[in-house]
Design a protein around this motif. Structure first.
Motif, PDB file in Angstrom:
ATOM      1  N   PHE A   1     -27.229   0.725 -59.116  1.00  0.00           N
ATOM      2  CA  PHE A   1     -28.033   1.004 -57.941  1.00  0.00           C
ATOM      3  C   PHE A   1     -28.514   2.456 -57.974  1.00  0.00           C
ATOM      4  O   PHE A   1     -27.815   3.342 -58.472  1.00  0.00           O
ATOM      5  CB  PHE A   1     -27.213   0.856 -56.649  1.00  0.00           C
ATOM      6  CG  PHE A   1     -27.044  -0.540 -56.151  1.00  0.00           C
ATOM      7  CD1 PHE A   1     -27.931  -1.088 -55.239  1.00  0.00           C
ATOM      8  CD2 PHE A   1     -25.962  -1.305 -56.565  1.00  0.00           C
ATOM      9  CE1 PHE A   1     -27.759  -2.365 -54.759  1.00  0.00           C
ATOM     10  CE2 PHE A   1     -25.778  -2.588 -56.090  1.00  0.00           C
ATOM     11  CZ  PHE A   1     -26.678  -3.127 -55.170  1.00  0.00           C
ATOM     12  N   ILE A   2     -29.704   2.675 -57.432  1.00  0.00           N
ATOM     13  CA  ILE A   2     -30.125   4.002 -56.987  1.00  0.00           C
ATOM     14  C   ILE A   2     -30.387   3.881 -55.495  1.00  0.00           C
ATOM     15  O   ILE A   2     -31.191   3.054 -55.057  1.00  0.00           O
ATOM     16  CB  ILE A   2     -31.371   4.502 -57.730  1.00  0.00           C
ATOM     17  CG1 ILE A   2     -31.080   4.690 -59.218  1.00  0.00           C
ATOM     18  CG2 ILE A   2     -31.853   5.828 -57.123  1.00  0.00           C
ATOM     19  CD1 ILE A   2     -32.286   5.095 -60.040  1.00  0.00           C
ATOM     20  N   LEU A   3     -29.690   4.686 -54.712  1.00  0.00           N
ATOM     21  CA  LEU A   3     -29.791   4.649 -53.259  1.00  0.00           C
ATOM     22  C   LEU A   3     -30.485   5.912 -52.755  1.00  0.00           C
ATOM     23  O   LEU A   3     -30.349   6.980 -53.357  1.00  0.00           O
ATOM     24  CB  LEU A   3     -28.403   4.563 -52.634  1.00  0.00           C
ATOM     25  CG  LEU A   3     -27.483   3.465 -53.173  1.00  0.00           C
ATOM     26  CD1 LEU A   3     -26.067   3.662 -52.644  1.00  0.00           C
ATOM     27  CD2 LEU A   3     -28.009   2.099 -52.777  1.00  0.00           C
ATOM     28  N   ILE A   4     -31.237   5.783 -51.672  1.00  0.00           N
ATOM     29  CA  ILE A   4     -31.768   6.951 -50.960  1.00  0.00           C
ATOM     30  C   ILE A   4     -31.392   6.741 -49.500  1.00  0.00           C
ATOM     31  O   ILE A   4     -32.119   6.115 -48.728  1.00  0.00           O
ATOM     32  CB  ILE A   4     -33.287   7.116 -51.116  1.00  0.00           C
ATOM     33  CG1 ILE A   4     -33.699   7.113 -52.591  1.00  0.00           C
ATOM     34  CG2 ILE A   4     -33.754   8.408 -50.458  1.00  0.00           C
ATOM     35  CD1 ILE A   4     -35.201   7.278 -52.820  1.00  0.00           C
TER      36      ILE A   4
ATOM     37  N   ALA B   1     -40.057   7.670 -44.986  1.00  0.00           N
ATOM     38  CA  ALA B   1     -39.101   6.638 -44.574  1.00  0.00           C
ATOM     39  C   ALA B   1     -37.968   7.302 -43.825  1.00  0.00           C
ATOM     40  O   ALA B   1     -37.514   8.389 -44.191  1.00  0.00           O
ATOM     41  CB  ALA B   1     -38.566   5.882 -45.788  1.00  0.00           C
ATOM     42  N   GLY B   2     -37.512   6.657 -42.753  1.00  0.00           N
ATOM     43  CA  GLY B   2     -36.427   7.232 -41.983  1.00  0.00           C
ATOM     44  C   GLY B   2     -36.103   6.418 -40.756  1.00  0.00           C
ATOM     45  O   GLY B   2     -36.211   5.189 -40.751  1.00  0.00           O
ATOM     46  N   TYR B   3     -35.709   7.124 -39.704  1.00  0.00           N
ATOM     47  CA  TYR B   3     -35.296   6.502 -38.450  1.00  0.00           C
ATOM     48  C   TYR B   3     -36.204   6.988 -37.326  1.00  0.00           C
ATOM     49  O   TYR B   3     -36.680   8.126 -37.336  1.00  0.00           O
ATOM     50  CB  TYR B   3     -33.858   6.895 -38.103  1.00  0.00           C
ATOM     51  CG  TYR B   3     -32.823   6.544 -39.133  1.00  0.00           C
ATOM     52  CD1 TYR B   3     -32.148   5.329 -39.088  1.00  0.00           C
ATOM     53  CD2 TYR B   3     -32.481   7.447 -40.152  1.00  0.00           C
ATOM     54  CE1 TYR B   3     -31.171   5.012 -40.021  1.00  0.00           C
ATOM     55  CE2 TYR B   3     -31.502   7.143 -41.082  1.00  0.00           C
ATOM     56  CZ  TYR B   3     -30.850   5.924 -41.013  1.00  0.00           C
ATOM     57  OH  TYR B   3     -29.886   5.618 -41.936  1.00  0.00           O
ATOM     58  N   LEU B   4     -36.404   6.119 -36.334  1.00  0.00           N
ATOM     59  CA  LEU B   4     -37.148   6.471 -35.122  1.00  0.00           C
ATOM     60  C   LEU B   4     -36.328   6.045 -33.922  1.00  0.00           C
ATOM     61  O   LEU B   4     -36.042   4.854 -33.735  1.00  0.00           O
ATOM     62  CB  LEU B   4     -38.512   5.793 -35.109  1.00  0.00           C
ATOM     63  CG  LEU B   4     -39.345   5.974 -33.833  1.00  0.00           C
ATOM     64  CD1 LEU B   4     -39.631   7.452 -33.560  1.00  0.00           C
ATOM     65  CD2 LEU B   4     -40.653   5.190 -33.931  1.00  0.00           C
TER      66      LEU B   4
ATOM     67  N   THR C   1     -35.990  11.963 -41.077  1.00  0.00           N
ATOM     68  CA  THR C   1     -36.555  11.629 -42.383  1.00  0.00           C
ATOM     69  C   THR C   1     -35.453  11.458 -43.425  1.00  0.00           C
ATOM     70  O   THR C   1     -34.549  12.289 -43.530  1.00  0.00           O
ATOM     71  CB  THR C   1     -37.526  12.733 -42.837  1.00  0.00           C
ATOM     72  OG1 THR C   1     -38.641  12.767 -41.937  1.00  0.00           O
ATOM     73  CG2 THR C   1     -38.016  12.495 -44.246  1.00  0.00           C
ATOM     74  N   ILE C   2     -35.557  10.378 -44.182  1.00  0.00           N
ATOM     75  CA  ILE C   2     -34.684  10.172 -45.343  1.00  0.00           C
ATOM     76  C   ILE C   2     -35.414  10.482 -46.638  1.00  0.00           C
ATOM     77  O   ILE C   2     -34.862  11.089 -47.554  1.00  0.00           O
ATOM     78  CB  ILE C   2     -34.177   8.717 -45.400  1.00  0.00           C
ATOM     79  CG1 ILE C   2     -33.336   8.376 -44.172  1.00  0.00           C
ATOM     80  CG2 ILE C   2     -33.350   8.474 -46.668  1.00  0.00           C
ATOM     81  CD1 ILE C   2     -32.922   6.915 -44.129  1.00  0.00           C
TER      82      ILE C   2
ATOM     83  N   ILE D   1     -34.727   2.442 -49.867  1.00  0.00           N
ATOM     84  CA  ILE D   1     -33.373   2.906 -49.587  1.00  0.00           C
ATOM     85  C   ILE D   1     -32.394   2.430 -50.659  1.00  0.00           C
ATOM     86  O   ILE D   1     -31.355   3.053 -50.855  1.00  0.00           O
ATOM     87  CB  ILE D   1     -32.889   2.488 -48.194  1.00  0.00           C
ATOM     88  CG1 ILE D   1     -32.853   0.964 -48.050  1.00  0.00           C
ATOM     89  CG2 ILE D   1     -33.734   3.141 -47.117  1.00  0.00           C
ATOM     90  CD1 ILE D   1     -32.126   0.503 -46.813  1.00  0.00           C
ATOM     91  N   PHE D   2     -32.708   1.334 -51.332  1.00  0.00           N
ATOM     92  CA  PHE D   2     -31.924   0.990 -52.510  1.00  0.00           C
ATOM     93  C   PHE D   2     -32.823   0.323 -53.546  1.00  0.00           C
ATOM     94  O   PHE D   2     -33.735  -0.423 -53.225  1.00  0.00           O
ATOM     95  CB  PHE D   2     -30.720   0.084 -52.171  1.00  0.00           C
ATOM     96  CG  PHE D   2     -31.067  -1.333 -51.798  1.00  0.00           C
ATOM     97  CD1 PHE D   2     -31.216  -2.311 -52.770  1.00  0.00           C
ATOM     98  CD2 PHE D   2     -31.228  -1.693 -50.473  1.00  0.00           C
ATOM     99  CE1 PHE D   2     -31.523  -3.617 -52.437  1.00  0.00           C
ATOM    100  CE2 PHE D   2     -31.526  -2.998 -50.113  1.00  0.00           C
ATOM    101  CZ  PHE D   2     -31.678  -3.959 -51.109  1.00  0.00           C
TER     102      PHE D   2
END
Length: 264
Positions: A19-22, A189-192, A228-229, A240-241
């Motif tokens: 896996f590569i995760l962000i 990409a992220g959260y709101l 922000t991610i 994210i993955f």
């Protein structure tokens, strides 16, 4: 405002799976990460690196069977986003070197197809911020934001044809339209906070007036409360993955964003 974000992922794996995760936000001029946790079950060695966009990536090999990732972060971020009507267009020859890459077509943002359409959409708008605001408004009015959209892996041209999509699809179309006018644009990409239904979210930034500004075609106004991610040319850079090998048997995801300080 101080937000607590959580993203928990669980998988059923048939064999050892790279896996590569962000999944880990980083502090910058727009947000301060006060605390975070990152747990793997079962525990496996992981290596973190920064990719070409500065995103924090975690690299690991997950074992067969049930595998879960539990993340949490307390992040101080602005309750509103900055707006700048009239901020001018920056001519290409005056753009910073690191911004030039966001003028180029990419996998999901085929900006070379949209010049005529973009020119029509922004007719009469002042070059720069006002053009991007016009594009954002047009996408919001013309493309249905459907978090349960049956379409997947759509490029901007597909979104324009189907006029429906998830948040990343609307962002891709906005980015392609901006780039066609030589306005640098990139996906975020992220959260709101307060997003309904709650999920990870995507929007875009455009470079005008000498800096990046936030635009979100899924929201009726300039909402803050964003964490922000990752940033990149398009969704291919901010997943994210990324899993390598046989298809996953099952995956589940839980996302939450809670206000900690009680102040909006």
């Amino acid at each position: 405002m101080l937000l607590r974000t959580r993203c928990n992922l669980s998988f059923i794996l048939a064999e050892p799976t790279p896996f590569i995760l962000i999944l880990r936000p980083r502090s910058d001029a727009n947000q301060w990460v006060a605390h975070q946790s990152y747990n793997l079950a079962p525990g496996v060695p992981a290596v973190e690196f920064a990719d070409a966009y500065g995103n924090l990536c975690q690299r690991l090999v997950a074992p067969p069977g049930a595998f879960s990732i539990y993340t949490s972060a307390d992040v101080m971020t602005a309750a509103t986003i900055e707006v700048a009507p009239g901020a001018p267009f920056v001519e290409v020859q005056h753009l910073p070197d690191e911004v030039l890459t966001y003028l180029l077509p990419s996998r999901y943002c085929e900006s070379e197809l949209f010049l005529d359409m973009a020119t029509e959409i922004v007719a009469g708008a002042a070059p720069g911020y006002d053009q991007v605001a016009r594009i954002t408004e047009w996408v919001r009015d013309s493309v249905r934001f459907n978090p349960a959209s049956p379409y997947s892996h759509m490029a901007a041209s597909d979104v324009n044809e189907r006029r429906e999509g998830v948040c990343r699809d609307l962002a891709h179309l906005g980015i392609a339209l901006c780039r066609s006018l030589c306005i640098p644009a990139r996906i975020v990409a992220g959260y709101l906070h307060g997003l309904q239904p709650m999920d990870l979210h995507a929007w875009f930034e455009a470079y005008v007036g000498g800096r990046w500004y936030t635009f979100d075609p899924t929201q009726a106004g300039p909402r803050g409360g964003r964490v922000t991610i990752a940033r990149g040319h398009d969704a291919a850079n901010v997943a994210i993955f990324s899993q390598f090998g046989p298809p996953l048997e099952r995956q589940d995801m839980e996302v939450s964003v809670d206000l900690l300080d009680g102040a909006l």
